[in-house]
Design an enzyme around this catalytic site. Structure first.
Site, short mmCIF file in Angstrom:
data_model
loop_
_atom_site.label_atom_id
_atom_site.label_comp_id
_atom_site.label_asym_id
_atom_site.label_seq_id
_atom_site.Cartn_x
_atom_site.Cartn_y
_atom_site.Cartn_z
N SER A 1 -62.86 23.37 -21.80
CA SER A 1 -62.62 22.95 -23.18
C SER A 1 -63.59 23.70 -24.07
O SER A 1 -64.63 24.18 -23.62
CB SER A 1 -62.82 21.44 -23.34
OG SER A 1 -62.76 21.07 -24.70
N LEU B 1 -52.16 24.31 -23.60
CA LEU B 1 -52.71 24.36 -24.96
C LEU B 1 -51.59 24.29 -26.00
O LEU B 1 -50.40 24.43 -25.67
CB LEU B 1 -53.51 25.66 -25.13
CG LEU B 1 -54.79 25.77 -24.29
CD1 LEU B 1 -55.34 27.19 -24.35
CD2 LEU B 1 -55.83 24.76 -24.73
N LYS C 1 -44.17 24.83 -21.64
CA LYS C 1 -43.08 25.22 -22.54
C LYS C 1 -43.44 24.78 -23.97
O LYS C 1 -44.23 23.86 -24.14
CB LYS C 1 -41.76 24.61 -22.08
CG LYS C 1 -41.80 23.08 -21.92
CD LYS C 1 -41.71 22.39 -23.24
CE LYS C 1 -42.17 20.97 -23.18
NZ LYS C 1 -42.42 20.42 -24.54
#
Length: 336
Positions: free
Chosen positions: A38, A76, A99
């Site tokens: 992160s 993300l 996706k």
């Protein structure tokens, strides 16, 4: 199959990763979730600790530089799918990316080039194609169980108006077509085993967030087959998929978010009775498509079997989505 499991790294702490994908892939015998990165080191540490992940990283670059990490899962926000996937591949990692793989087909094509350049595998994470109910549905349709198939209809909807949610941020790829309409496109191509030739769409955009909150579309496939679909981010939650032939109808009651702890079923109706007397039910034991998807990717990495849906398939899906956006703007049918 090689005995050594693939060590996975996860980019970010997205909800789908924390609640769905990571828990599923942690049950795999073929791969292990080894690290989580992160931009906030404390968030990475806390999330990794909560999920029992051995390593955490305070930046994406730190994880990509770790030689232990062999494959990366990228959940993300949509605008970061291509740049971080390319970065990971150039760092020597295989990448399974959520996706939609990109915001345009041209952008997705950069992944094809990166795969050729780096020799690393990249694929789009449409987990539904790894669920037994869809594998069987496709087998029935393509095997002629419904006769001559003419149409497919898909509804997919949820209710989300929070403007701070990434799905409601237009500038980073939010909106219904990108988030859930892509499933209608992908599953119709999967079931028909073909590519559409032209599309048409209607789109209603939220006046505040500017994302599409209601999109309906039609895809024209060869042999006069059609997909009609509606996706919405601001109506009551609902999903359903139906395929119609001249001798039967197939229905998938929970096509996209089936509970992996519960059995699933598909309905095959011969149409002899409008009240359902002609319906036959096929039931499948609990199955987690996120686990199945991860294992299929690992088998490809290890050279056991090739990906059924390589990166080129993702580019084709994006071409359809591009055309739907063009049609919504032009008010006309658009070719691919």
């Amino acid at each position: 199959m090689a005995e050594k499991p693939v060590l996975w790294g996860v980019l970010g702490a997205a909800k789908i990763a924390r609640l769905k994908v990571i828990p599923a892939m942690q049950r795999s015998a073929l791969g292990k979730i080894h690290g989580l990165a992160s931009r906030d080191a404390e968030r990475a540490r806390a999330t990794a600790a909560d999920l029992g992940i051995p390593k955490s990283y305070g930046s994406y670059e730190e994880m990509l530089a770790d030689p232990e990490i062999e494959a990366v899962y990228n959940p993300l926000p949509n605008h970061l799918h291509v740049p971080l996937t390319v970065q990971a591949m150039e760092a020597g990692k295989h990448v399974l990316c959520e996706k939609p793989i990109a915001l345009t087909a041209d952008e997705a094509s950069a992944l094809v080039a990166a795969q050729a350049r780096t020799g690393k595998i990249c694929a789009e994470a449409f987990m539904v194609r790894h669920h037994p109910q869809w594998i069987r549905a496709r087998e029935l349709v393509q095997g002629g169980a419904l006769g001559i198939v003419r149409s497919m209809n898909v509804h997919f909807a949820y209710h989300l108006t929070d403007p701070t949610n990434v799905r409601n941020m237009a500038d980073i790829g939010g909106g219904g077509l990108y988030d859930i309409g892509c499933y209608a496109v992908a599953t119709s191509r999967y079931v028909f085993g073909a590519e559409p030739t032209r599309v048409v769409a209607l789109m209603d955009r939220d006046p505040v967030t500017k994302v599409d909150r209601l999109t309906s579309g039609m895809l024209a496939f060869p042999d006069n087959r059609q997909l009609t679909f509606t996706c919405s981010t601001q109506v009551v939650p609902y999903q359903r998929a139906v395929v119609m032939g001249d001798k039967g109808r197939l229905e998938v009651p929970v096509p996209f978010n089936a509970d992996p702890t519960k059995p699933t079923r598909i309905l095959i109706d011969d149409g002899s009775d409008l009240y359902g007397a002609g319906i036959k039910v096929e039931e499948f034991p609990p199955s987690d498509p996120y686990l199945n998807q991860g294992d299929a990717f690992v088998r490809a990495i290890r050279g056991v079997e090739p990906l059924a849906y390589p990166i080129g398939d993702a580019v084709l899906n994006m071409k359809v989505i591009d055309a739907l956006f063009r049609s919504a703007d032009s008010g006309r049918w658009e070719g691919l």
